[in-house]
Design a protein around this motif. Structure first.
Motif, PDB file in Angstrom:
ATOM      1  N   UNK A   1       0.806  -1.222   0.000  1.00  0.00           N
ATOM      2  CA  UNK A   1       0.000   0.000   0.000  1.00  0.00           C
ATOM      3  C   UNK A   1       0.842   1.277   0.000  1.00  0.00           C
ATOM      4  N   UNK A   2       2.097   1.195   0.443  1.00  0.00           N
ATOM      5  CA  UNK A   2       3.016   2.344   0.417  1.00  0.00           C
ATOM      6  C   UNK A   2       4.402   1.847   0.788  1.00  0.00           C
ATOM      7  N   UNK A   3       5.389   2.134  -0.084  1.00  0.00           N
ATOM      8  CA  UNK A   3       6.760   1.767   0.231  1.00  0.00           C
ATOM      9  C   UNK A   3       7.713   2.790  -0.365  1.00  0.00           C
TER      10      UNK A   3
ATOM     11  N   UNK B   1      -0.396  12.967  -1.687  1.00  0.00           N
ATOM     12  CA  UNK B   1       0.568  12.388  -0.761  1.00  0.00           C
ATOM     13  C   UNK B   1       1.086  13.524   0.107  1.00  0.00           C
ATOM     14  N   UNK B   2       0.994  13.365   1.410  1.00  0.00           N
ATOM     15  CA  UNK B   2       1.553  14.367   2.309  1.00  0.00           C
ATOM     16  C   UNK B   2       2.735  13.761   3.053  1.00  0.00           C
ATOM     17  N   UNK B   3       3.738  14.561   3.279  1.00  0.00           N
ATOM     18  CA  UNK B   3       4.943  14.100   3.954  1.00  0.00           C
ATOM     19  C   UNK B   3       5.237  15.039   5.105  1.00  0.00           C
TER      20      UNK B   3
ATOM     21  N   UNK C   1       7.499  10.754   7.574  1.00  0.00           N
ATOM     22  CA  UNK C   1       6.263   9.988   7.429  1.00  0.00           C
ATOM     23  C   UNK C   1       5.528  10.428   6.171  1.00  0.00           C
ATOM     24  N   UNK C   2       5.166   9.459   5.356  1.00  0.00           N
ATOM     25  CA  UNK C   2       4.331   9.706   4.192  1.00  0.00           C
ATOM     26  C   UNK C   2       2.923   9.213   4.465  1.00  0.00           C
ATOM     27  N   UNK C   3       1.925   9.983   4.038  1.00  0.00           N
ATOM     28  CA  UNK C   3       0.515   9.608   4.188  1.00  0.00           C
ATOM     29  C   UNK C   3      -0.141   9.653   2.818  1.00  0.00           C
TER      30      UNK C   3
ATOM     31  N   UNK D   1      -3.143   5.402   4.315  1.00  0.00           N
ATOM     32  CA  UNK D   1      -1.994   4.574   4.673  1.00  0.00           C
ATOM     33  C   UNK D   1      -0.841   5.494   5.036  1.00  0.00           C
ATOM     34  N   UNK D   2      -0.110   5.123   6.078  1.00  0.00           N
ATOM     35  CA  UNK D   2       1.072   5.913   6.418  1.00  0.00           C
ATOM     36  C   UNK D   2       2.289   4.990   6.515  1.00  0.00           C
ATOM     37  N   UNK D   3       3.442   5.566   6.244  1.00  0.00           N
ATOM     38  CA  UNK D   3       4.702   4.854   6.330  1.00  0.00           C
ATOM     39  C   UNK D   3       5.717   5.812   6.923  1.00  0.00           C
ATOM     40  N   UNK D   4       6.396   5.365   7.975  1.00  0.00           N
ATOM     41  CA  UNK D   4       7.432   6.175   8.627  1.00  0.00           C
ATOM     42  C   UNK D   4       8.772   5.457   8.576  1.00  0.00           C
ATOM     43  N   UNK D   5       9.830   6.240   8.474  1.00  0.00           N
ATOM     44  CA  UNK D   5      11.174   5.701   8.535  1.00  0.00           C
ATOM     45  C   UNK D   5      12.081   6.733   9.184  1.00  0.00           C
TER      46      UNK D   5
END
Length: 143
Positions: free
Chosen positions: A39-41, A81-83, A127-129, A133-137
């Protein structure tokens, strides 16, 4: 380039490795690794460092590539997409990001692209949203 201190929990390659859906290559190029889910990478460096970045009065600039299964750059040229980003090891002025756009490279396929400006070196969580779906690194920004 400065190594991240042990106090900065940089994002490590997952074990087992994340393999993105086709048509993306199963192995990330350039010695990087894929991080996230269908869903998000994104693409990350195994050493967790962002260094030798362009710098101006606002800080250090970096481009971040984001991927999603089924993303079509021709129908979604400006993805919603928000970051966001915040520094984990100290205070900092505002993190800046550009509006998302699209891109393609033969080594990775279609992607969403954002530019980020990190106002200071240090340990940063990004973090991307996108589509609920969100993904943090976590990365180490070296001066």
């Amino acid at each position: 380039p400065q190594l991240p201190p042990d106090s900065c929990p940089i994002t490590q390659p997952p074990d087992p490795a994340f393999v993105p859906p086709e048509p993306h290559p199963p192995q990330a190029p350039y010695g990087d690794f894929w991080y996230g889910a269908d869903t998000l990478w994104t693409l990350l460096r195994p050493d967790g460092r962002w260094y030798a970045l362009p710098q101006d009065d606002h800080g250090y600039g970096q481009k971040v590539l984001w991927f999603r299964e089924g993303y079509d750059m021709t129908t979604e040229q400006q993805p919603v997409l928000t970051v966001t980003g915040h520094r984990l090891d100290g205070d900092s002025t505002a993190f800046e990001t550009s509006d998302a756009t699209n891109g393609y490279h033969r080594d990775v396929g279609e992607f969403m692209l954002t530019g980020v400006t990190l106002p200071s070196a240090g340990c940063w969580e990004i973090t991307g949203n996108y589509r609920q779906t969100s993904l943090s690194f976590i990365v180490w920004v070296a001066p």
